[in-house]
Design a protein around this motif. Sequence first.
Motif, short mmCIF file in Angstrom:
data_model
loop_
_atom_site.label_atom_id
_atom_site.label_comp_id
_atom_site.label_asym_id
_atom_site.label_seq_id
_atom_site.Cartn_x
_atom_site.Cartn_y
_atom_site.Cartn_z
N ARG A 39 0.83 -1.22 0.00
CA ARG A 39 0.00 0.00 0.00
C ARG A 39 0.86 1.26 0.00
O ARG A 39 0.52 2.26 -0.63
CB ARG A 39 -0.96 -0.02 1.19
N ASP A 94 -6.17 5.95 -9.75
CA ASP A 94 -7.22 6.83 -9.21
C ASP A 94 -8.51 6.05 -9.00
O ASP A 94 -9.25 6.28 -8.06
CB ASP A 94 -7.55 7.96 -10.17
N GLY A 150 5.30 0.28 -10.34
CA GLY A 150 6.32 1.32 -10.15
C GLY A 150 7.46 1.15 -11.14
O GLY A 150 7.95 2.12 -11.73
N GLY A 193 -2.09 2.12 -7.00
CA GLY A 193 -1.87 3.56 -7.02
C GLY A 193 -2.71 4.25 -8.08
O GLY A 193 -2.51 5.42 -8.38
N ALA A 237 2.10 -3.13 -6.62
CA ALA A 237 2.54 -1.74 -6.76
C ALA A 237 4.01 -1.66 -7.15
O ALA A 237 4.42 -0.74 -7.85
CB ALA A 237 2.28 -0.99 -5.46
N ALA A 254 2.06 1.75 -3.44
CA ALA A 254 0.94 2.24 -4.26
C ALA A 254 0.78 3.75 -4.07
O ALA A 254 0.54 4.48 -5.04
CB ALA A 254 -0.35 1.52 -3.89
N GLU A 255 0.93 4.22 -2.83
CA GLU A 255 0.85 5.66 -2.58
C GLU A 255 1.93 6.42 -3.34
O GLU A 255 1.68 7.50 -3.87
CB GLU A 255 0.99 5.95 -1.07
N LYS A 256 3.13 5.85 -3.39
CA LYS A 256 4.23 6.47 -4.15
C LYS A 256 3.86 6.58 -5.62
O LYS A 256 4.11 7.61 -6.26
CB LYS A 256 5.50 5.63 -4.02
N ASN A 257 3.31 5.49 -6.17
CA ASN A 257 2.89 5.51 -7.59
C ASN A 257 1.85 6.60 -7.80
O ASN A 257 1.89 7.34 -8.77
CB ASN A 257 2.29 4.16 -8.00
N ARG A 258 0.89 6.67 -6.85
CA ARG A 258 -0.19 7.66 -6.97
C ARG A 258 0.39 9.09 -6.98
O ARG A 258 0.01 9.91 -7.82
CB ARG A 258 -1.16 7.49 -5.80
N GLU A 259 1.35 9.33 -6.07
CA GLU A 259 1.96 10.67 -6.01
C GLU A 259 2.70 11.00 -7.31
O GLU A 259 2.61 12.11 -7.83
CB GLU A 259 2.93 10.76 -4.83
#
Lengths: 134, 226
Positions: B29, B147, B114, B145, B110, B32-37
């Motif tokens: 997770r 949307d 990435g 990650g 993720a 995944a947040e890193k990918n999202r950012e």
Amino acid sequence: MTSLLASCSVLHEFSMTSQIVKNVLDEAKKHNAKKVAEVHLVIGKLTFLGLEQVRFSYKVLTEGSIMENSKLLIETKDGAVKCSSCGYEGNLSTKDDPLYHMPVPTLQCPNCAGTVNIIGGRECLIKSVKLVVK
Amino acid sequence: MVRLKEVVEAEEGEVYDIELEADLLEANRRLAEKNRELLQRYDVKAIDIMGAIGSGKTSLIEKMVQALTGKYRIAAFKGDLTTTIDAERIERHGAKTVTITTGKECHLDANLVGKALQRLDLKEIDLLLIENVGNLICPAEFPLGADQRAVVVSVTEGPYMVIKHPFIFIDADVVAINKMDLADAMGVDMKKLASDVKRTNPKAKVALTNCRSGEGVKEVIDALQL
């Protein structure tokens, strides 16, 4: 189809358990442990990890290592939800469907007309390990 | 990855009791947040498309690429155990496609996404369509990650697919009920499938599609607000 999905599912536990075993062995190495006596896991009920398959994978993966025959404790954790409208907090509700004779999980809030968000129950945690060091 | 919190020396100094508190799913997770950012920094919208083997994920992506080329500069990730067959189907329509072969793993994670993101020039794209490995179980466990998450379920999988795999639908923002042209032949009630989705996840938007002809794909695009 059935056997294919089943094998996918065992793969999933196998890879998660390999990571667990690798992490524990790394930790054991740091402390120059001779043996791993016990591993304590916490697994959320909203994960897709079958405990039977985790135990099986654990047994296979630890054979021949200092983790062989170690005690595996698995604590389960309920799915926790919170309603975005009324603030209700509790377990993930299920709706019984008489057509299928099985409870189906739902994000409908049991308290109001709103929908809930999942806030817990997705853990796959190595809580602690017991190492024999001398 | 493992944080050492505390060491307690047990009786006789024989056994160490070590609290680890290492959550392996949490590790995914966080990635995944890193990918999202990263995607947000370059203003790239990303959609994770999940569904069973043969449900019509690649067909949906092909039709989405056709419909959205011009409005967006599109790239696609194609998760598969092996081969680039599906990636070539998508690439034909002009979307830059990166195949992610997982080998034996039954889902994308993720970390793999990435790595695949490094193969793209994110300045050159606005929309990323990620096709997950065909599976209704494991992908739900591993956010990437994106949307939004979409699930494709087809009538040829039978009338009980939603009720049997509720957890993947709990994570879905949009659900496409595909192969509507075959519903009668299969004796499957699409309204029942749609109401099963709504009952499990009232937030999910549902569209009925035939991803081979393109019927209903506009509804999926609208539901994804693209």
